[in-house]
Every structure is written in structure tokens, then in C-alpha cells.
Design a protein around this motif. Structure first.
Motif, PDB file in Angstrom:
ATOM      1  N   ILE A 295      16.132 -14.358  -3.191  1.00  0.00           N
ATOM      2  CA  ILE A 295      16.742 -13.080  -3.587  1.00  0.00           C
ATOM      3  C   ILE A 295      17.054 -13.085  -5.084  1.00  0.00           C
ATOM      4  CG2 ILE A 295      18.744 -11.569  -3.255  1.00  0.00           C
ATOM      5  CD1 ILE A 295      16.785 -11.504  -0.950  1.00  0.00           C
ATOM      6  N   LYS A 296      17.589 -14.189  -5.561  1.00  0.00           N
ATOM      7  CA  LYS A 296      17.920 -14.285  -6.986  1.00  0.00           C
ATOM      8  C   LYS A 296      16.666 -14.150  -7.853  1.00  0.00           C
ATOM      9  CE  LYS A 296      20.044 -17.337 -10.442  1.00  0.00           C
ATOM     10  NZ  LYS A 296      20.719 -18.633 -10.695  1.00  0.00           N
ATOM     11  N   GLU A 297      15.602 -14.910  -7.502  1.00  0.00           N
ATOM     12  CA  GLU A 297      14.375 -14.867  -8.299  1.00  0.00           C
ATOM     13  C   GLU A 297      13.743 -13.478  -8.256  1.00  0.00           C
ATOM     14  OE1 GLU A 297      11.952 -17.968  -6.742  1.00  0.00           O
ATOM     15  OE2 GLU A 297      12.964 -19.552  -7.892  1.00  0.00           O
ATOM     16  N   CYS A 298      13.845 -12.835  -7.129  1.00  0.00           N
ATOM     17  CA  CYS A 298      13.280 -11.491  -6.979  1.00  0.00           C
ATOM     18  C   CYS A 298      14.014 -10.496  -7.890  1.00  0.00           C
ATOM     19  CB  CYS A 298      13.393 -11.057  -5.518  1.00  0.00           C
ATOM     20  SG  CYS A 298      11.994 -10.087  -4.961  1.00  0.00           S
ATOM     21  N   ILE A 299      15.351 -10.573  -7.882  1.00  0.00           N
ATOM     22  CA  ILE A 299      16.137  -9.672  -8.735  1.00  0.00           C
ATOM     23  C   ILE A 299      15.830  -9.933 -10.208  1.00  0.00           C
ATOM     24  CG2 ILE A 299      18.471  -9.064  -9.484  1.00  0.00           C
ATOM     25  CD1 ILE A 299      19.404  -9.632  -6.619  1.00  0.00           C
ATOM     26  N   LEU A 300      15.775 -11.224 -10.589  1.00  0.00           N
ATOM     27  CA  LEU A 300      15.489 -11.561 -11.988  1.00  0.00           C
ATOM     28  C   LEU A 300      14.118 -11.053 -12.422  1.00  0.00           C
ATOM     29  CD1 LEU A 300      16.879 -15.210 -12.283  1.00  0.00           C
ATOM     30  CD2 LEU A 300      17.687 -13.206 -13.525  1.00  0.00           C
TER      31      LEU A 300
ATOM     32  N   GLU B 149       0.815  -1.218   0.000  1.00  0.00           N
ATOM     33  CA  GLU B 149       0.000   0.000   0.000  1.00  0.00           C
ATOM     34  C   GLU B 149       0.852   1.272   0.000  1.00  0.00           C
ATOM     35  OE1 GLU B 149      -2.675  -0.270   3.268  1.00  0.00           O
ATOM     36  OE2 GLU B 149      -3.894  -1.848   2.330  1.00  0.00           O
ATOM     37  N   VAL B 150       2.015   1.248   0.654  1.00  0.00           N
ATOM     38  CA  VAL B 150       2.844   2.460   0.688  1.00  0.00           C
ATOM     39  C   VAL B 150       3.664   2.616  -0.587  1.00  0.00           C
ATOM     40  CG1 VAL B 150       2.990   2.457   3.194  1.00  0.00           C
ATOM     41  CG2 VAL B 150       4.792   1.350   1.862  1.00  0.00           C
ATOM     42  N   GLY B 151       3.644   1.586  -1.462  1.00  0.00           N
ATOM     43  CA  GLY B 151       4.321   1.730  -2.747  1.00  0.00           C
ATOM     44  C   GLY B 151       5.471   0.781  -2.984  1.00  0.00           C
ATOM     45  N   MET B 152       5.726  -0.141  -2.040  1.00  0.00           N
ATOM     46  CA  MET B 152       6.766  -1.133  -2.291  1.00  0.00           C
ATOM     47  C   MET B 152       6.309  -2.067  -3.412  1.00  0.00           C
ATOM     48  SD  MET B 152       8.161  -2.131   1.492  1.00  0.00           S
ATOM     49  CE  MET B 152       8.882  -0.906   2.582  1.00  0.00           C
ATOM     50  N   ASN B 153       7.278  -2.637  -4.107  1.00  0.00           N
ATOM     51  CA  ASN B 153       6.954  -3.454  -5.271  1.00  0.00           C
ATOM     52  C   ASN B 153       6.857  -4.946  -4.970  1.00  0.00           C
ATOM     53  OD1 ASN B 153       9.027  -1.090  -6.283  1.00  0.00           O
ATOM     54  ND2 ASN B 153       7.234  -1.298  -7.597  1.00  0.00           N
ATOM     55  N   ASP B 154       7.530  -5.398  -3.929  1.00  0.00           N
ATOM     56  CA  ASP B 154       7.532  -6.832  -3.642  1.00  0.00           C
ATOM     57  C   ASP B 154       7.778  -7.051  -2.158  1.00  0.00           C
ATOM     58  OD1 ASP B 154       7.359  -9.541  -4.112  1.00  0.00           O
ATOM     59  OD2 ASP B 154       8.702  -9.496  -5.845  1.00  0.00           O
TER      60      ASP B 154
ATOM     61  N   TRP C  54      12.261  -8.514 -11.207  1.00  0.00           N
ATOM     62  CA  TRP C  54      12.152  -7.066 -11.329  1.00  0.00           C
ATOM     63  C   TRP C  54      13.161  -6.495 -12.326  1.00  0.00           C
ATOM     64  CZ3 TRP C  54       7.929  -4.805 -10.117  1.00  0.00           C
ATOM     65  CH2 TRP C  54       7.088  -5.414  -9.170  1.00  0.00           C
ATOM     66  N   GLN C  55      14.266  -7.202 -12.518  1.00  0.00           N
ATOM     67  CA  GLN C  55      15.194  -6.796 -13.574  1.00  0.00           C
ATOM     68  C   GLN C  55      14.517  -6.953 -14.938  1.00  0.00           C
ATOM     69  OE1 GLN C  55      19.242  -8.573 -13.533  1.00  0.00           O
ATOM     70  NE2 GLN C  55      18.900  -9.020 -15.702  1.00  0.00           N
ATOM     71  N   GLY C  56      13.813  -8.092 -15.124  1.00  0.00           N
ATOM     72  CA  GLY C  56      13.115  -8.325 -16.379  1.00  0.00           C
ATOM     73  C   GLY C  56      11.973  -7.361 -16.575  1.00  0.00           C
ATOM     74  N   LEU C  57      11.220  -7.112 -15.527  1.00  0.00           N
ATOM     75  CA  LEU C  57      10.096  -6.181 -15.642  1.00  0.00           C
ATOM     76  C   LEU C  57      10.578  -4.773 -15.934  1.00  0.00           C
ATOM     77  CD1 LEU C  57       7.100  -5.528 -15.388  1.00  0.00           C
ATOM     78  CD2 LEU C  57       7.403  -5.268 -12.932  1.00  0.00           C
TER      79      LEU C  57
END
Length: 775
Positions: free
Chosen positions: A754-759, A738-743, A761-764
Motif C-alpha cells: 500500500i505504501k509503495e503504491c501510494i508513493l 481495461e476499464v480504466g483503473m491505474n493499478d 502514484w503520488q509521484g506520478l
């Protein structure tokens, strides 16, 4: 109407049109004699006293007409009526003695047994109606033989009235109906507030009002109304008198107690206690002593005690109206209605003004209405306070569990993270087994914490199902993968049988369904040493929008005894609760699964036999997916490689977790900056353009939520902000988004997450940049 001597001349009265007449004055009274009308009209030198019919024998004794308040006597009068009249009736309300009624020399009716000796007479309490037919006679000699040996006042207490039969009977029926409504209202109020008090554990004003209403109804039915004497004509006269006196005293006593609890600031507690005890003592005394003395002390009580009580209550009510600033209108109305009821009690004995059933009824209903409203207002305030207290307790419990979870997850994050790093770099099998043991036990502890949090969220209604497209077969396979370590080193076969009629793609909460399967499958593996576990799914109902699916997980394990089955879904209960049990856990898994299944519109059952195995069966409702849109792989999340040029910031206050995050990111090929709190994170984000910020929530100086707000407010080319926090509930997740964080990633953090999260949002980010869309 004209009365001359013993004659009531009503020949000019037309009772087709006229109201009833009172025939009270002008009766002849012959003490200590039983005469007939023939004797009275023929014998000379009979000495009769002209009296009012309702003159009590106590007053006749004071006037010197009779020597004692008790004895026997004859009442006589002659009534003349015009023949142009309807059928008439004379009503004698409540005679507290034994009496025989004669009309023109013939016995009409009796009340009790009349005798000139106390040993052979039997008193009664009854209202008498005597019918007169003007078509048969225009003159009626009325003779009443009265015997009274037990009542201090005795005799014909109320003046008799004559009128049209239908009119008087209708009036009498209306009075009885009004009395019934009044009595019913007080009795219902007594019952309602009795249950409210005991169910709600409320103030004494509720139970005292209930007791007052009950005793008021009893004394009203005995003294004021004909209902009691009509319904209980066979009741013993002496018992009637004693119940009446006791109920009157208890009515006044409870009335005073109730007044104290309504206005405790203005009515002295000691005075209230003394008066209530004196009234109670009067009532008990009335039950013990003979009926004659009971009826003797009652007038003395009313004459000496009631005026004092009423004046004192008037003083109390006046103070209430003047000084009670808060809720002044309601308190004033309550005091006014109490005062009206006090005046009613006083007038009921001393007859300052003529009593009217409808005015009395208005007083009663005004009193009841105001005080029911007052007590229900107090009840609603009390319920609101209890509700706030329950909410506060639930909030405190939730905050405690959330804080406990956070404080446990923070060190667990360090333990699991460091163990995962060791596992990555370790080649020695012995050391690798030890590291695996650390990771497994940490995951087990994390699972227990998750169960406690989930159950707390379910209890507080904070878990909301999140609907998305899912594949049941994939969920079951993933659940099996997550629980496979429970069947390690065991000889267990696994069969998965899914009905082909179940849709490939459905809509539901994938995470919660997976939780349910993990709980049931892990139990099946844990409690089975060898044999088979079968997971099956069967389509039960299929309509345009919904599929109801029944799943069962069967095993050939140790089974559960019948006496343990009832406790199986109770939280913190286990089938084996002994100190020697083989399997761990705190007994939350099945309770949590049951509540999640219920949330999805389903139910769960279990069949089990010791040493033969168990079968858990549950059903859930899942929506069908929209057939107009096919499920395709999202091109946004196409497979890409890690980009080592990404600039990363880790906002984390715990030194161990700082070190862990840096090590994880280093193994992925990244060098990240550290911000030890939210304030530093904002300052660094303003001075350097970061691609991804890993943001902890609970930090000193400035928390992660406020830091996110500040970053989004002041930076145009916003970074991807990922919550990495030990606050792991759905509520925490929603608050972060709600405050604007993405994940959102909950601790303990795994390198793969951590790896999957970076991949992702890097792709997006790459996709959005290509299409010139702001993140």
C-alpha cells in the motif's frame, strides 16, 4: 444379325465399327446328354430345344424342358462371321455351375469339373472369354457341356455377347475399374465412419452406415462384379454362395437399420427391428442349409420381401420429404438417394429395365456423397456441441477456482493484515514469533492458491507473457530473498555462478521467471539439511535478437529415487507422498514451472541420486534489449515522502477488510473515507474530490468495475483508482486496467504494498501536474 435355328449369321457385321452383339436367342439345348458338335451335326433324330442362352434351369423346368432344376446338358450354336473382321471374343458373364467350352470340336476352357454325376462334378464361378479368329475360320461351332447339381437357377445366368477383342476387353477393364472405385469408396467409407464412431462416441447412424457400406461392398463384389471371382478363383463354390447370401441379407438388414437411425421419427422402431431380425435370420439360415436350398430361398426372398421393404421405405421417405421442415433439402436428398438405392436392389433381381454400370455407379456415388455429407454434417454438429461443452466445463472450472480464490483471499487478507499490524507494534519476542508464524503460514496458503490459479490460467490459455526489461542477476537475488526462510536454522551454503557473457539487460516476463526460480530454489532449500545449493546460468546460444540461457539449481539434499522421477512434474504428485512426509505442498510447483518454461520456448530436466542430491536444469529464450536506448532511472518515480494531505477513499464491503485498510492507512499517516459498495463509492466521488480510490471488485449494489466506469464518465479531474481485490488472476488484472483503473493490488494486502503504491502514484501525479498532463 440374323438367327435361324441354331445359327447366328454375323457375316454382315463389321466389328471394326459395330458395337458388340448379344447372342442369346436361338441356342439348342440337349438335356441329360453330352454331345459334340460333330454328333449334333451328323446324328439324326436328336431332340434339341431352342432356348435363350441365359434361360435359368428353374425356368426350363417350369417350361417342361427338363425334369429337374439340376442335372447336366449340352448347349449348341453355330456362329458365322465375315473374314473382314478383327479378332473377336465371346463373353459369358458368371456361370454358376461346372462347364466345358468347345470351339469347332476342340476343348477351349473349363469351369470347374463337369460330370453326369453329382458325386464327381465340381462347380465353380467364373466369367469366360472365348477368342475367335475370322482369319482362320468363318464358321464356329460353339458347344458347352454344363453340369448343375447345386444351384436352384443355375446355368448361364447372363446372355453372352460377341464383339471385337480389344473393344470388349477395354470395356471389361473399364467395368472392373469402375467396380474397384465403387467398392473402394464403400470400403473406405466403412473404415472412416467406423473410426469416427468409436473415437467420437457418436450416434448409431455412423456405425450402421459403416456396417452397411462394408456388407454392400462384399455382396456387390460377389453378385454384381467380376472382382471377387477374379481375385479369389480358388475359393470354394459353396462358400462363395453362402458368403454371398449372408452378405446380401446383412446388406439389407444394415440398410434398414441405417435408415431408421437417419429418420427415427418416420420409421417405426418395432417394424425396423422385426424386418432387420428376419433378414438376419435369412442370412444365418443360408449359411446352415445346403447350397441348393440357399439358391432356392433367395429368389423367394426377393420376390416376396424386397418389394414390401421398398414400398415401406418409399412411404417413409415420402413422409421425410413432406414433414421434415428443418434441414429439408439435406433430408430430402438423403431420402431420395436411399430410394434410388432401394430401386437398384429391386431392379438387380427383377430386371425391370436394363442395368448399366455407369448409371449404377452414378446411383452409388450420389448415395455415398449425400450420406457422407449428411453424416459429416452431423459429426461437425456433434464436435461443435462437445467443444461448447468442453468450453463450458473449462469456464465453470475457471469460475469455480476464481471464486474459491476470492473467497479464500478475503479472510486471508484480514488474517495477514492484522498479523502484519500486530508485528509492527509488538516488542515481546515470544508474541513476535507467534505473529511471524501466522504470517508465514498465511503466505504459504496464499502461495498455494496462486499456484492453483496460475495452473488453471495456463490450462485455459489465459496466461500471456508480458515482456519488459529485466536483469537476470537481480531476479535470482530476489528469488533467493523470498525463499531464504526455507534454509533458516540449516547449515546450507549458497553459490550463484552466472556466465558473464549473459547480457545485463534482457527482455522477458520478469514475474513468471521469478516464479520459476522461486519454485526450484525453495525446493533445493527445503530438501537440503546441510551442504550446498548452487545456482548457475550458462549462455547456450547467442544471436542478434535472442539469448538462450541454461540455468541449473543443484543441491546436496536427500535426492529422488528413479521410480519417483517420472511423476515429478505431474500435478498433485510429490516425490514423497506418504503421510509421514516432512515437507508440505500440494505438488503443483514443478508442474507449473514446467509449463511456464515451455511457454518461454524452453525445456526442463532433472538428475538425482538418493542421499546425494538433485540438479534441476532448464533453459529459456530471452530477447535482447534495444541497444539504442539505455536503461535509466525513471525520473517520474524519483524518491519522495508520503504526502499526508492526500484525500483517500476505500471502497470495500467486508467489515474486517474495511477496518484493516483504515488501520494500514492510519499507520502511514492517512485518514480515509469508507464506501461499503460501488454505488456509495460513486456518490462519494461525485461529492468530494479524492486523490486515490482503493477499489474492491466484488461488492453488492454495484461492483468495482462498473463503479470505475461511472466515476471516469462523470468526473473530469479523475482520481487514481487502484484495484484492491481477491480476484488475483492475470485476466482480472487486465480487466481492471481495461476499464480504466491505474493499478492492481491482490489480496492479501501488505502494508508495504500500500505504501509503495501510494508513493508511486503520488509521484506520478505530481510529475503530471507539474507538466500539466492529465492522468
Amino acid at each position: 444379325m440374323k438367327s435361324t435355328g441354331q445359327v447366328f449369321d454375323l457375316t454382315n457385321n463389321n466389328y471394326y465399327n459395330d458395337f458388340p452383339s448379344v447372342i442369346n436367342d436361338g441356342w439348342l439345348f440337349f438335356p441329360n446328354e453330352f454331345y459334340t458338335s460333330k454328333q449334333i451335326n451328323s446324328l439324326k433324330n436328336l431332340r434339341g430345344y431352342k432356348i435363350n442362352a441365359n434361360e435359368t434351369w428353374h425356368n426350363l423346368n417350369k417350361a417342361g424342358i427338363i425334369e429337374s432344376n439340376t442335372g447336366y446338358a449340352t448347349y449348341y450354336t453355330r456362329i458365322k462371321v465375315g473374314e473382314e473382321n478383327p479378332r473377336l471374343v465371346i463373353k459369358f458373364p458368371k456361370i454358376y455351375c461346372a462347364a466345358k467350352f468347345y470351339v469347332n470340336g476342340d476343348l477351349y476352357t473349363s469351369v470347374g469339373v463337369v460330370s453326369n454325376k453329382k458325386s464327381s462334378y465340381k462347380p465353380a464361378l467364373k466369367t469366360v472369354f472365348i477368342e475367335l479368329d475370322p482369319q482362320k475360320s468363318k464358321t464356329f461351332d460353339i458347344v458347352i457341356h454344363v453340369a448343375n447339381f447345386d444351384h436352384f437357377e443355375g446355368g448361364i445366368i447372363s446372355p453372352p455377347i460377341i464383339g471385337a477383342y480389344n473393344y470388349l476387353l477395354n470395356i471389361n477393364n473399364k467395368i472392373l475399374i469402375t467396380d474397384a472405385v465403387i467398392l473402394g469408396s464403400f470400403l473406405v467409407s466403412a473404415i472412416i465412419f467406423f473410426f469416427i464412431y468409436f473415437m467420437g462416441n457418436l450416434g448409431y447412424e455412423f456405425i450402421s452406415f459403416s456396417i452397411f457400406s462394408l456388407f454392400f461392398a462384399i455382396q456387390y463384389s460377389i453378385y454384381k462384379s467380376d472382382i471377387f471371382s477374379s481375385f479369389f478363383q480358388g475359393i470354394n463354390y459353396y462358400l462363395n454362395i453362402k458368403i454371398g447370401v449372408l452378405s446380401v441379407m446383412l446388406t439389407f438388414s444394415s440398410f434398414f437399420v441405417y435408415t431408421y437411425y437417419i429418420f427415427p421419427k418416420y420409421l417405426n422402431r418395432n417394424i425396423a427391428l422385426v424386418i432387420s431380425l428376419v433378414l438376419l435370420l435369412f442370412g444365418i439360415t443360408g449359411v446352415i442349409i445346403p447350397a441348393y436350398h440357399v439358391t432356392m430361398i433367395l429368389p423367394a426372398f426377393f420376390l416376396g420381401f424386397v418389394p414390401v421393404i421398398t414400398l415401406y421405405l418409399f412411404y417413409v421417405f415420402s413422409k421425410t420429404v413432406i414433414f421434415n421442415e428443418r434441414k429439408k433439402l439435406l433430408s430430402s436428398l438423403a431420402a431420395f438417394s436411399l430410394l434410388l438405392l432401394s430401386i437398384y436392389f429391386l431392379n438387380n433381381e427383377f430386371h425391370f429395365f436394363t442395368s448399366n454400370i455407369f448409371i449404377d455407379g452414378l446411383i452409388f456415388f450420389l448415395f455415398l456423397g449425400i450420406h457422407i455429407f449428411l453424416l459429416m454434417y452431423k459429426y461437425s454438429v456433434r464436435i461443435k456441441q462437445l467443444y461448447i461443452a468442453v468450453e463450458e466445463s473449462a469456464r465453470a472450472k475457471y469460475e469455480f477456482i476464481s471464486t474459491m480464490s476470492h473467497e479464500l483471499r478475503t479472510p486471508l487478507n484480514g488474517i495477514m493484515g492484522m498479523a502484519s499490524m500486530l508485528k509492527t507494534n509488538e516488542t515481546d519476542p515470544n508474541k513476535l514469533n507467534k505473529v511471524e508464524s501466522i504470517i508465514q503460514n498465511t503466505e504459504r496458503l496464499t502461495s498455494i492458491i496462486d499456484d492453483i490459479l496460475n495452473l488453471s490460467d495456463l490450462e485455459s490459455g489465459k496466461i500471456q507473457l508480458k515482456y519488459n526489461k529485466l536483469n537476470i542477476r537481480e531476479i535470482i537475488n530476489k528469488s533467493v530473498e523470498l525463499t531464504n526462510h526455507f534454509r533458516k536454522d540449516k547449515s546450507i551454503d549458497l553459490d550463484i555462478l552466472i556466465d558473464p557473457n549473459i547480457d545485463e539487460i534482457l527482455v522477458g516476463d520478469e514475474l513468471r521467471i521469478k516464479q520459476i526460480f522461486v519454485h526450484f530454489i525453495s525446493n533445493a532449500f527445503k530438501f537440503t539439511q546441510k551442504g550446498k545449493v548452487v545456482i548457475s546460468g550458462k549462455l547456450m546460444k547467442n544471436n542478434d535478437n535472442i539469448q538462450e540461457i541454461e540455468f541449473s539449481i543443484s543441491d546436496t539434499g536427500q535426492g529422488i529415487s528413479k521410480e519417483k522421477l517420472n511423476d515429478l512434474f505431474n500435478r498433485f504428485k510429490q516425490a514423497d507422498g506418504s503421510h509421514a512426509r516432512k515437507h508440505g505442498g500440494i505438488g503443483l510447483g514443478l508442474a507449473l514451472a514446467q509449463q511456464l518454461i515451455s511457454l518461454m520456448g524452453g525445456s526442463v530436466s532433472v538428475k538425482s541420486e538418493v542421499n546425494k542430491g538433485s540438479t534441476f536444469t532448464f533453459s529459456i529464450l530471452l530477447r535482447k534489449a534495444d541497444k539504442t536506448s539505455s536503461v535509466k532511472e525513471n525520473t517520474v518515480f524519483r524518491k519522495i515522502e508520503l504526502d499526508p494531505s492526500l484525500k483517500l477513499l476505500v471502497a470495500e464491503d467486508n467489515p474486517v477488510n474495511q477496518k484493516l485498510m483504515l488501520m494500514m492507512l492510519k499507520n502511514l499517516g492517512y485518514t480515509a473515507d469508507i464506501a461499503e459498495n460501488g454505488k456509495v463509492a460513486v456518490e462519494k466521488a461525485l461529492t468530494r474530490s479524492y486523490d486515490i480510490i482503493f477499489m474492491d471488485i466484488q461488492m453488492p449494489e454495484m461492483d468495482g468495475l462498473e463503479a470505475t466506469r461511472q466515476i471516469l464518465k462523470n468526473i473530469s479531474d479523475r482520481p487514481v483508482i487502484i484495484a484492491v481485490t481477491a480476484n488475483a488472476t492475470d485476466r482480472d488484472r487486465d480487466e481492471c486496467l481495461e476499464v480504466g483503473m491505474n493499478d492492481f493490488v491482490s489480496k492479501p494486502v501488505k502494508p508495504l504494498e500500500i505504501k509503495e503504491c501510494i508513493l508511486k502514484w503520488q509521484g506520478l501525479r505530481s510529475f503530471l501536474n507539474e507538466n500539466k498532463i492529465a492522468i
